[in-house]
Scaffold this motif. Sequence first.
Motif, PDB file in Angstrom:
ATOM      1  N   UNK A 246       0.837  -1.192   0.000  1.00 56.02           N
ATOM      2  CA  UNK A 246       0.000   0.000   0.000  1.00 56.02           C
ATOM      3  C   UNK A 246       0.872   1.242   0.000  1.00 56.02           C
ATOM      4  N   UNK A 247       0.295   2.363  -0.429  1.00 57.01           N
ATOM      5  CA  UNK A 247       1.095   3.558  -0.647  1.00 57.01           C
ATOM      6  C   UNK A 247       1.758   4.077   0.614  1.00 57.01           C
ATOM      7  N   UNK A 248       1.057   3.952   1.770  1.00 58.38           N
ATOM      8  CA  UNK A 248       1.651   4.471   3.002  1.00 58.38           C
ATOM      9  C   UNK A 248       2.902   3.676   3.371  1.00 58.38           C
ATOM     10  N   UNK A 249       2.854   2.363   3.186  1.00 53.46           N
ATOM     11  CA  UNK A 249       4.023   1.530   3.472  1.00 53.46           C
ATOM     12  C   UNK A 249       5.145   1.844   2.492  1.00 53.46           C
ATOM     13  N   UNK A 250       4.790   2.045   1.210  1.00 49.43           N
ATOM     14  CA  UNK A 250       5.804   2.356   0.202  1.00 49.43           C
ATOM     15  C   UNK A 250       6.520   3.663   0.531  1.00 49.43           C
ATOM     16  N   UNK A 251       5.765   4.665   0.994  1.00 50.59           N
ATOM     17  CA  UNK A 251       6.390   5.938   1.356  1.00 50.59           C
ATOM     18  C   UNK A 251       7.312   5.752   2.560  1.00 50.59           C
ATOM     19  N   UNK A 252       6.863   4.981   3.543  1.00 46.91           N
ATOM     20  CA  UNK A 252       7.678   4.731   4.732  1.00 46.91           C
ATOM     21  C   UNK A 252       8.976   4.019   4.354  1.00 46.91           C
ATOM     22  N   UNK A 253       8.865   2.997   3.494  1.00 48.63           N
ATOM     23  CA  UNK A 253      10.049   2.263   3.035  1.00 48.63           C
ATOM     24  C   UNK A 253      11.015   3.207   2.342  1.00 48.63           C
ATOM     25  N   UNK A 254      10.488   4.101   1.510  1.00 54.35           N
ATOM     26  CA  UNK A 254      11.348   5.029   0.774  1.00 54.35           C
ATOM     27  C   UNK A 254      12.096   5.970   1.709  1.00 54.35           C
ATOM     28  N   UNK A 255      11.355   6.589   2.636  1.00 57.42           N
ATOM     29  CA  UNK A 255      11.957   7.589   3.522  1.00 57.42           C
ATOM     30  C   UNK A 255      12.954   6.952   4.482  1.00 57.42           C
ATOM     31  N   UNK A 256      12.527   5.912   5.207  1.00 56.21           N
ATOM     32  CA  UNK A 256      13.419   5.269   6.164  1.00 56.21           C
ATOM     33  C   UNK A 256      14.556   4.540   5.459  1.00 56.21           C
ATOM     34  N   UNK A 257      14.275   4.034   4.261  1.00 56.32           N
ATOM     35  CA  UNK A 257      15.315   3.363   3.497  1.00 56.32           C
ATOM     36  C   UNK A 257      16.461   4.276   3.154  1.00 56.32           C
ATOM     37  N   UNK A 258      16.151   5.546   2.862  1.00 55.75           N
ATOM     38  CA  UNK A 258      17.207   6.510   2.568  1.00 55.75           C
ATOM     39  C   UNK A 258      18.137   6.678   3.767  1.00 55.75           C
ATOM     40  N   UNK A 259      17.548   6.681   4.966  1.00 59.18           N
ATOM     41  CA  UNK A 259      18.356   6.817   6.178  1.00 59.18           C
ATOM     42  C   UNK A 259      19.292   5.625   6.316  1.00 59.18           C
ATOM     43  N   UNK A 260      18.766   4.418   6.072  1.00 58.33           N
ATOM     44  CA  UNK A 260      19.611   3.240   6.177  1.00 58.33           C
ATOM     45  C   UNK A 260      20.722   3.269   5.138  1.00 58.33           C
ATOM     46  N   UNK A 261      20.405   3.722   3.925  1.00 58.76           N
ATOM     47  CA  UNK A 261      21.432   3.787   2.880  1.00 58.76           C
ATOM     48  C   UNK A 261      22.583   4.686   3.313  1.00 58.76           C
ATOM     49  N   UNK A 262      22.269   5.814   3.953  1.00 59.01           N
ATOM     50  CA  UNK A 262      23.319   6.720   4.428  1.00 59.01           C
ATOM     51  C   UNK A 262      24.151   6.056   5.530  1.00 59.01           C
ATOM     52  N   UNK A 263      23.473   5.344   6.446  1.00 61.02           N
ATOM     53  CA  UNK A 263      24.207   4.668   7.507  1.00 61.02           C
ATOM     54  C   UNK A 263      25.092   3.558   6.944  1.00 61.02           C
ATOM     55  N   UNK A 264      24.569   2.838   5.961  1.00 58.97           N
ATOM     56  CA  UNK A 264      25.363   1.790   5.326  1.00 58.97           C
ATOM     57  C   UNK A 264      26.583   2.379   4.629  1.00 58.97           C
TER      58      UNK A 264
END
Length: 292
Positions: A246-264
């Motif tokens: 669903x769109x809300x989960x997709x947005x959450x994955x996108x936003x939080x995923x960016x944070x993880x990418x920076x930490x990685x």
Amino acid sequence: MSEPSPLGPPVRVLLLEDSDGDAFLVQHALESSERGVRYQVDRAARLGKAREKLAAERYDIVLVDLRLPDSAGLDTVVAVREAAGNTPIVVLTIAEDDDLARSCIELGAQDYVGKNEMTPHQLRRVLGYALSRAREARVREAEIRELQRTLVHLKSISSAGSSTSITARLAGLGPLQQREPEAFEVLKNEYTVLLDAYLDEATLDKSRPRWLMGRMATRIGNLGAGPRDLIDLHVAALEALIAGVVHTRAQFVSVEGRVMALEMMGHLVDYYRLGVRFGSDQADGLPDERKE
């Protein structure tokens, strides 16, 4: 969900109805609206005239009778959907036919209301819900477009947009996805699991799985991969996690995923610059994080 604000402009309704009597009832029901909500009703008696109006004017919602002189049944819904673009459609029906109503919704109508049992309150309520759902759909579309832009941006800086990654160029190697596709596939699957775990921790407001992230960065570095390879993995994992959600989960994955990418990326920098290594036999003085 609620009806439009009484402080806003009137809701512009295009009524597609050939019966003078039914048109009067609909107009009276809407123009005598409660709680200060104002509806401005414009009428078309034929499908052809409705198409002209939809091309020339902007409407907030379209009310459609399925029995018209120049169109009938589901063909009317299809034709109005094509002409109305993203404008929500509500179908007016005579018979109580659940199959017909379901088909109308599958073809793009927001809702339907039976003429025989229609009351002013019911009609306004149905229109209010349809308008609310249309607004939510526009928000979803905007969020999906933003997510797509994020993926495009990540892909533009991944190894797909460059012949080599930064670290691989120094080592004389090509992108990991090309030179070791099997290893890349294994890492992609593990990275997807890690990203999913990271998002679960974010949902529960718990500490991030830093030791697991460090170990993943070590595995990436041990293969001679660099920042662009990391982005390749991240994009692949994002696409796997947002597929069908669903769109809300997709947005959450996108936003939080960016944070993880920076930490990685920070872990990968530590691997190359500071020699920090994580593995099953060496936790680099972080025994508590290893339990995460």
